[in-house]
Design a protein around this motif. Sequence first.
Motif, PDB file in Angstrom:
ATOM      1  N   VAL A  34       0.864  -1.171   0.000  1.00  0.00           N
ATOM      2  CA  VAL A  34       0.000   0.000   0.000  1.00  0.00           C
ATOM      3  C   VAL A  34       0.907   1.231   0.000  1.00  0.00           C
ATOM      4  O   VAL A  34       2.118   1.114   0.175  1.00  0.00           O
ATOM      5  CB  VAL A  34      -0.938   0.025   1.223  1.00  0.00           C
ATOM      6  N   ARG A  35       0.311   2.406  -0.134  1.00  0.00           N
ATOM      7  CA  ARG A  35       1.140   3.610  -0.267  1.00  0.00           C
ATOM      8  C   ARG A  35       1.289   4.405   1.027  1.00  0.00           C
ATOM      9  O   ARG A  35       2.042   5.375   1.054  1.00  0.00           O
ATOM     10  CB  ARG A  35       0.559   4.516  -1.349  1.00  0.00           C
ATOM     11  N   SER A  36       0.589   4.018   2.085  1.00  0.00           N
ATOM     12  CA  SER A  36       0.696   4.761   3.340  1.00  0.00           C
ATOM     13  C   SER A  36       0.310   3.884   4.514  1.00  0.00           C
ATOM     14  O   SER A  36      -0.341   2.835   4.353  1.00  0.00           O
ATOM     15  CB  SER A  36      -0.209   5.999   3.313  1.00  0.00           C
ATOM     16  N   GLU A  37       0.685   4.315   5.717  1.00  0.00           N
ATOM     17  CA  GLU A  37       0.334   3.585   6.934  1.00  0.00           C
ATOM     18  C   GLU A  37      -1.178   3.594   7.159  1.00  0.00           C
ATOM     19  O   GLU A  37      -1.740   2.623   7.665  1.00  0.00           O
ATOM     20  CB  GLU A  37       1.049   4.198   8.141  1.00  0.00           C
ATOM     21  N   ASP A  38      -1.836   4.687   6.799  1.00  0.00           N
ATOM     22  CA  ASP A  38      -3.293   4.761   6.954  1.00  0.00           C
ATOM     23  C   ASP A  38      -3.985   3.698   6.110  1.00  0.00           C
ATOM     24  O   ASP A  38      -4.931   3.042   6.565  1.00  0.00           O
ATOM     25  CB  ASP A  38      -3.803   6.152   6.560  1.00  0.00           C
ATOM     26  N   LYS A  39      -3.503   3.529   4.885  1.00  0.00           N
ATOM     27  CA  LYS A  39      -4.109   2.520   4.015  1.00  0.00           C
ATOM     28  C   LYS A  39      -3.806   1.107   4.530  1.00  0.00           C
ATOM     29  O   LYS A  39      -4.636   0.207   4.427  1.00  0.00           O
ATOM     30  CB  LYS A  39      -3.613   2.698   2.581  1.00  0.00           C
ATOM     31  N   ALA A  40      -2.615   0.930   5.097  1.00  0.00           N
ATOM     32  CA  ALA A  40      -2.273  -0.363   5.688  1.00  0.00           C
ATOM     33  C   ALA A  40      -3.195  -0.676   6.861  1.00  0.00           C
ATOM     34  O   ALA A  40      -3.659  -1.813   7.024  1.00  0.00           O
ATOM     35  CB  ALA A  40      -0.819  -0.371   6.133  1.00  0.00           C
ATOM     36  N   ALA A  41      -3.484   0.340   7.671  1.00  0.00           N
ATOM     37  CA  ALA A  41      -4.340   0.144   8.835  1.00  0.00           C
ATOM     38  C   ALA A  41      -5.758  -0.254   8.428  1.00  0.00           C
ATOM     39  O   ALA A  41      -6.367  -1.151   9.029  1.00  0.00           O
ATOM     40  CB  ALA A  41      -4.365   1.414   9.680  1.00  0.00           C
ATOM     41  N   SER A  42      -6.305   0.396   7.398  1.00  0.00           N
ATOM     42  CA  SER A  42      -7.659   0.064   6.951  1.00  0.00           C
ATOM     43  C   SER A  42      -7.716  -1.343   6.366  1.00  0.00           C
ATOM     44  O   SER A  42      -8.708  -2.058   6.533  1.00  0.00           O
ATOM     45  CB  SER A  42      -8.145   1.089   5.924  1.00  0.00           C
ATOM     46  N   LEU A  43      -6.645  -1.757   5.715  1.00  0.00           N
ATOM     47  CA  LEU A  43      -6.600  -3.101   5.142  1.00  0.00           C
ATOM     48  C   LEU A  43      -6.497  -4.155   6.242  1.00  0.00           C
ATOM     49  O   LEU A  43      -7.167  -5.197   6.200  1.00  0.00           O
ATOM     50  CB  LEU A  43      -5.410  -3.193   4.190  1.00  0.00           C
ATOM     51  N   LYS A  44      -5.675  -3.885   7.250  1.00  0.00           N
ATOM     52  CA  LYS A  44      -5.520  -4.830   8.362  1.00  0.00           C
ATOM     53  C   LYS A  44      -6.792  -4.919   9.209  1.00  0.00           C
ATOM     54  O   LYS A  44      -7.057  -5.948   9.825  1.00  0.00           O
ATOM     55  CB  LYS A  44      -4.333  -4.430   9.227  1.00  0.00           C
ATOM     56  N   ALA A  45      -7.557  -3.836   9.238  1.00  0.00           N
ATOM     57  CA  ALA A  45      -8.823  -3.875   9.967  1.00  0.00           C
ATOM     58  C   ALA A  45      -9.788  -4.866   9.314  1.00  0.00           C
ATOM     59  O   ALA A  45     -10.585  -5.517   9.996  1.00  0.00           O
ATOM     60  CB  ALA A  45      -9.442  -2.482  10.005  1.00  0.00           C
ATOM     61  N   ARG A  46      -9.700  -4.978   7.992  1.00  0.00           N
ATOM     62  CA  ARG A  46     -10.560  -5.932   7.270  1.00  0.00           C
ATOM     63  C   ARG A  46      -9.976  -7.334   7.277  1.00  0.00           C
ATOM     64  O   ARG A  46     -10.707  -8.321   7.306  1.00  0.00           O
ATOM     65  CB  ARG A  46     -10.731  -5.450   5.818  1.00  0.00           C
ATOM     66  N   PHE A  47      -8.631  -7.427   7.267  1.00  0.00           N
ATOM     67  CA  PHE A  47      -7.955  -8.722   7.232  1.00  0.00           C
ATOM     68  C   PHE A  47      -6.931  -8.791   8.368  1.00  0.00           C
ATOM     69  O   PHE A  47      -5.737  -8.540   8.146  1.00  0.00           O
ATOM     70  CB  PHE A  47      -7.247  -8.938   5.890  1.00  0.00           C
ATOM     71  N   PRO A  48      -7.367  -9.097   9.590  1.00  0.00           N
ATOM     72  CA  PRO A  48      -6.434  -9.156  10.729  1.00  0.00           C
ATOM     73  C   PRO A  48      -5.293 -10.139  10.466  1.00  0.00           C
ATOM     74  O   PRO A  48      -5.503 -11.232   9.939  1.00  0.00           O
ATOM     75  CB  PRO A  48      -7.327  -9.643  11.879  1.00  0.00           C
ATOM     76  N   GLY A  49      -4.094  -9.714  10.781  1.00  0.00           N
ATOM     77  CA  GLY A  49      -2.932 -10.571  10.591  1.00  0.00           C
ATOM     78  C   GLY A  49      -2.298 -10.468   9.229  1.00  0.00           C
ATOM     79  O   GLY A  49      -1.258 -11.079   8.974  1.00  0.00           O
ATOM     80  N   LEU A  50      -2.906  -9.688   8.330  1.00  0.00           N
ATOM     81  CA  LEU A  50      -2.350  -9.519   6.992  1.00  0.00           C
ATOM     82  C   LEU A  50      -0.985  -8.832   7.065  1.00  0.00           C
ATOM     83  O   LEU A  50      -0.794  -7.872   7.806  1.00  0.00           O
ATOM     84  CB  LEU A  50      -3.303  -8.677   6.142  1.00  0.00           C
ATOM     85  N   GLN A  51      -0.047  -9.307   6.278  1.00  0.00           N
ATOM     86  CA  GLN A  51       1.256  -8.656   6.179  1.00  0.00           C
ATOM     87  C   GLN A  51       1.165  -7.519   5.160  1.00  0.00           C
ATOM     88  O   GLN A  51       0.601  -7.689   4.077  1.00  0.00           O
ATOM     89  CB  GLN A  51       2.317  -9.656   5.719  1.00  0.00           C
ATOM     90  N   THR A  52       1.718  -6.365   5.509  1.00  0.00           N
ATOM     91  CA  THR A  52       1.704  -5.236   4.589  1.00  0.00           C
ATOM     92  C   THR A  52       3.093  -4.617   4.488  1.00  0.00           C
ATOM     93  O   THR A  52       3.933  -4.778   5.372  1.00  0.00           O
ATOM     94  CB  THR A  52       0.715  -4.142   5.043  1.00  0.00           C
ATOM     95  N   ALA A  53       3.318  -3.912   3.389  1.00  0.00           N
ATOM     96  CA  ALA A  53       4.558  -3.166   3.187  1.00  0.00           C
ATOM     97  C   ALA A  53       4.209  -1.858   2.505  1.00  0.00           C
ATOM     98  O   ALA A  53       3.311  -1.809   1.659  1.00  0.00           O
ATOM     99  CB  ALA A  53       5.538  -3.963   2.334  1.00  0.00           C
ATOM    100  N   ILE A  54       4.901  -0.792   2.882  1.00  0.00           N
ATOM    101  CA  ILE A  54       4.637   0.523   2.314  1.00  0.00           C
ATOM    102  C   ILE A  54       5.513   0.734   1.084  1.00  0.00           C
ATOM    103  O   ILE A  54       6.738   0.653   1.154  1.00  0.00           O
ATOM    104  CB  ILE A  54       4.921   1.644   3.336  1.00  0.00           C
ATOM    105  N   VAL A  55       4.872   0.980  -0.048  1.00  0.00           N
ATOM    106  CA  VAL A  55       5.564   1.366  -1.277  1.00  0.00           C
ATOM    107  C   VAL A  55       4.889   2.644  -1.747  1.00  0.00           C
ATOM    108  O   VAL A  55       3.858   2.613  -2.411  1.00  0.00           O
ATOM    109  CB  VAL A  55       5.472   0.271  -2.358  1.00  0.00           C
TER     110      VAL A  55
END
Length: 343
Positions: A34-55
């Motif tokens: 994802v492009r920001s921490e905010d977007k990572a947070a919204s994605l993890k809220a829908r998919f708990p435990g999902l691995q994310t990286a900021i690009v």
Amino acid sequence: MTFAKVLVTGGNGFIGAWTIKYLIDCDYEVLATVRSEDKAASLKARFPGLQTAIVNDITAADAYDDVVRDVEFIEHVAAPIFYRGASDSLAEFDAAVAPAIKSTLNILDAARRNGSKVKKIVLVSSIYAHMSPERQIKESGLVINEKSWSPVTREQSSAPDAFPLDAYGYAKAEAERQAWDYIAKHDDVKYSLTTVNPVYVIGPYLIPQPQIDGTVGLLLPLLTSAEVPAGGLYVAYVEDVANVLVTALEKDAAAGRRFIVSSSGFVSNAEFIESFARIFPDKKFPPLSKELKEQGTPELATVDASLVTELLGIKYSSVDKLVKAYGDMFFGPYGGTNKLVKA
């Protein structure tokens, strides 16, 4: 049991989120960019435990160098959507389309250099890579299939009288062409490439959005206008698109192929509103406009999306299923937050 690890770029987007859902449901381990921490947070809220990286810059040459190192498959969904202004110069036009091309080549190059485990890359493109809907859709007898490419040139796309989506379509076609050229030119590429090119993708959001836009908003005039306007769409249900993306990873026959995804032929606005009324009988919908009543059955180009069924074994969803999911966003048991239609 958890299967292979899959990288999904643009994971917080409409198609990206549905792709993640399908992958998780199939027991894949998923890393989403994802492009920001905010977007990572919204994605993890829908998919708990999902691995994310900021690009945050998908056009940077090293954008994906780290995230490709430990994955076996890549679903490249991230891409800019833009509209070219009529006053743009040719240089400005080239700058506008460059991100779509560069981001595609960046993921391929990173996987070649640093992705020693990568076996397959599935690239999400668009029907605009196959055709120019504005120019060709009324060409009765024309068949658009896997071998078709958009005829729109750089010069046409950058002209002052270009259609609004010409630049977008040119970028999609050029990015895909260069992707296939990249594979052909590099003998050390160890992965296969598949492209998935849907028509207008419709369905509900998985990640809450501040507003309904993009292709998801294309059906809104049917629900909000005083009268249902004339017209219609070739539509791809978003779950069908996600299903194709995941199945393409699992089928060897998908390697080296271009898949058009279209859940139906042309669906008129009258057919859409009839489906809405049938599925939501307690709601009142706008009446058909005079133009729509007189529209008849248009003679249009044929969009051949049968390869999805023939090679991947996927049966497309019905228009009613798409309409039910779409309508539930507004007035279904899990929706109702957008009061678009009177009870």
